[in-house]
Enzyme design. Structure first.
Site, PDB file in Angstrom:
ATOM      1  N   GLY A  72       0.837  -1.210   0.000  1.00 38.62           N
ATOM      2  CA  GLY A  72       0.000   0.000   0.000  1.00 38.62           C
ATOM      3  C   GLY A  72       0.865   1.250   0.000  1.00 38.62           C
ATOM      4  O   GLY A  72       2.059   1.191  -0.287  1.00 38.62           O
ATOM      5  N   ARG A  73       0.236   2.367   0.349  1.00 40.11           N
ATOM      6  CA  ARG A  73       0.947   3.647   0.310  1.00 40.11           C
ATOM      7  C   ARG A  73       2.226   3.638   1.142  1.00 40.11           C
ATOM      8  O   ARG A  73       3.289   4.058   0.687  1.00 40.11           O
ATOM      9  CB  ARG A  73       0.021   4.772   0.819  1.00 40.11           C
ATOM     10  N   ILE A  74       2.126   3.137   2.391  1.00 35.42           N
ATOM     11  CA  ILE A  74       3.295   3.209   3.280  1.00 35.42           C
ATOM     12  C   ILE A  74       4.367   2.214   2.835  1.00 35.42           C
ATOM     13  O   ILE A  74       5.549   2.551   2.769  1.00 35.42           O
ATOM     14  CB  ILE A  74       2.875   2.991   4.752  1.00 35.42           C
TER      15      ILE A  74
ATOM     16  N   SER B  90       2.924  -1.187  11.751  1.00 35.91           N
ATOM     17  CA  SER B  90       1.526  -1.242  11.293  1.00 35.91           C
ATOM     18  C   SER B  90       0.565  -1.314  12.484  1.00 35.91           C
ATOM     19  O   SER B  90       0.142  -0.280  13.009  1.00 35.91           O
ATOM     20  CB  SER B  90       1.325  -2.406  10.327  1.00 35.91           C
ATOM     21  N   ARG B  91       0.242  -2.525  12.924  1.00 34.75           N
ATOM     22  CA  ARG B  91      -0.576  -2.690  14.123  1.00 34.75           C
ATOM     23  C   ARG B  91       0.009  -3.861  14.923  1.00 34.75           C
ATOM     24  O   ARG B  91       0.453  -4.861  14.342  1.00 34.75           O
ATOM     25  CB  ARG B  91      -2.039  -3.001  13.772  1.00 34.75           C
TER      26      ARG B  91
ATOM     27  N   GLU C  65      -1.336  -2.765  23.308  1.00 34.73           N
ATOM     28  CA  GLU C  65      -0.765  -1.497  23.734  1.00 34.73           C
ATOM     29  C   GLU C  65      -1.784  -0.655  24.503  1.00 34.73           C
ATOM     30  O   GLU C  65      -2.979  -0.737  24.210  1.00 34.73           O
ATOM     31  CB  GLU C  65      -0.190  -0.717  22.542  1.00 34.73           C
TER      32      GLU C  65
ATOM     33  N   HIS D 218       4.323   3.875  19.522  1.00 32.77           N
ATOM     34  CA  HIS D 218       3.332   4.176  18.473  1.00 32.77           C
ATOM     35  C   HIS D 218       3.428   5.631  17.998  1.00 32.77           C
ATOM     36  O   HIS D 218       2.501   6.415  18.170  1.00 32.77           O
ATOM     37  CB  HIS D 218       1.906   3.854  18.958  1.00 32.77           C
TER      38      HIS D 218
HETATM   39  C1  GLV Z   1      -1.655   5.325  13.149  1.00 35.61           C
HETATM   40  O1  GLV Z   1      -1.307   4.268  13.627  1.00 35.61           O
HETATM   41  C2  GLV Z   1      -2.718   5.474  12.207  1.00 35.61           C
HETATM   42  O2  GLV Z   1      -3.389   4.474  11.871  1.00 35.61           O
HETATM   43  O3  GLV Z   1      -2.956   6.611  11.775  1.00 35.61           O
END
Ligand code: GLV
Ligand code: GLV
Length: 330
Positions: free
Chosen positions: A155-157, A236-237, A266, A284
């Site tokens: 994706g974008r990131i 990411s998560r 978290e 985060h």
């Molecule tokens: C950060 O973790 C976001 O999803 O913007």
């Protein structure tokens, strides 16, 4: 009368000003995450809810806000919102894609370099007075230049992380549900299966969204498939990685190290994690630059205004319900 918006945490001042132009603004007065009960009580009379990734928004919360016309999430990830519940209630949900891409890619690179060159460990060493002079074997890490970077999620990131790898002359591999010609074109990345990527990459970087099918995406089997000299990076998560398995991998040296921006539960951390010297941990902060947090806020505000003005927001997560969305009270 202006419509009412409830903001679950104070945002940058320019964002609050923008919101006040269009809304009667009520905001969480505390510098902490609200409890579920507090959200239910404080947001009950709002028309728009502007919430954070730390707020779990489900159908029950939606139901105590009778006039709720839309939810604007101050994040690109929206796993904190029950989209099925929003769809069932015809509530549009918005997020903030695009504006945080480069900032999050920058942090990913900061983590790649920190974990491979032991920057955090070396900082602790230096500031605690243990540096007694240059030494041939002091704080040896591993090169980044010329290595293989495996990107999971095109994706974008993921693509922004890949672009930065060019300066480090890296071989690029990627995995996603399908091939991505943009990524292949702008970075020369090679598509491969997950096991192939895991067994070949020196750095494995995660850029997929969290949903039912991606919980524990990286677990003991995947960690054992990685090279013993490899590093895992997660911006990411947290729940994408089985944190207990990762702890074992770090303790037993199945992999060389890891760098985490996000955690399974978290802000709670799996016990034992903080004792791992081959782990870099940050709280985060993927999107945490002054510029980007402002851009995210303005985008979240614009999304909220669009909903109130009956214009389709730029970043609508559930466009399928837009045409039959809840309408403004007459
Ligand atoms: C950060 O973790 C976001 O999803 O913007
Ligand atoms: C290192 O400081 C070097 O000069 O090689």
């Amino acid at each position: 009368m202006k419509p009412a918006i409830y903001v679950t945490r104070l945002l940058p001042e320019v964002v609050m000003d923008r919101l006040r132009e269009y809304f009667m603004v009520r905001v969480n007065p505390h510098d902490r995450v609200l409890t579920r009960k507090e959200i239910m009580k404080n947001a009950a009379s709002c028309d728009i809810l502007l919430c954070l990734l730390t707020d779990t928004i489900d159908g029950e919360i939606m139901d105590v806000i009778p006039n709720l016309l839309g939810i604007s999430n101050y994040a690109v990830g929206y796993d904190n919102i029950d989209i099925k519940a929003a769809n069932a209630r015809k509530i549009p949900v918005c997020n903030t894609p695009g504006v945080l891409t480069e900032t999050t890619a920058d942090l990913t690179w900061a983590l790649i370099l920190s974990v491979s060159r032991r920057i955090v460990e070396a900082d602790r060493y230096t500031r605690t007075g243990r540096f007694k002079g240059w030494a041939p074997l002091l704080m040896l890490g591993q090169d980044v230049y010329g290595k293989t970077l495996g990107i999971i999620g095109a994706g974008r990131i993921g693509r922004a992380v890949a672009r930065r790898a060019r300066g480090f002359n890296m071989r690029l591999l990627y995995h996603d549900q399908q091939r991505n010609s943009e990524l292949e074109k702008d970075s020369g990345a090679i598509f491969c299966s997950l096991p192939d990527l895991l067994s070949a990459a020196d750095f494995v970087s995660l850029h997929i969204p969290l949903h039912r099918d991606t919980v524990n995406y990286i677990s003991a089997g995947e960690l054992q498939t990685m090279k013993r000299s490899a590093f895992l990076i997660n911006t990411s998560r947290g729940q994408i990685v089985d944190e207990t398995a990762l702890l074992r991998a770090l303790q037993k040296k199945w992999i060389a190290g890891a760098a985490l921006d996000v955690y399974y539960n978290e802000p709670a951390l799996t016990p034992g994690l903080t004792a791992c010297n081959n782990l870099v941990m940050v709280p985060h902060i993927g999107s945490a630059s002054t510029e980007t947090r402002t851009r995210m806020g303005l985008m979240a505000a614009d999304n909220a205004v669009a909903i109130m003005e009956n214009r389709k927001p730029a970043a609508l997560v559930n466009p399928e319900i837009w045409d039959c969305r809840r309408s403004i009270r007459s």
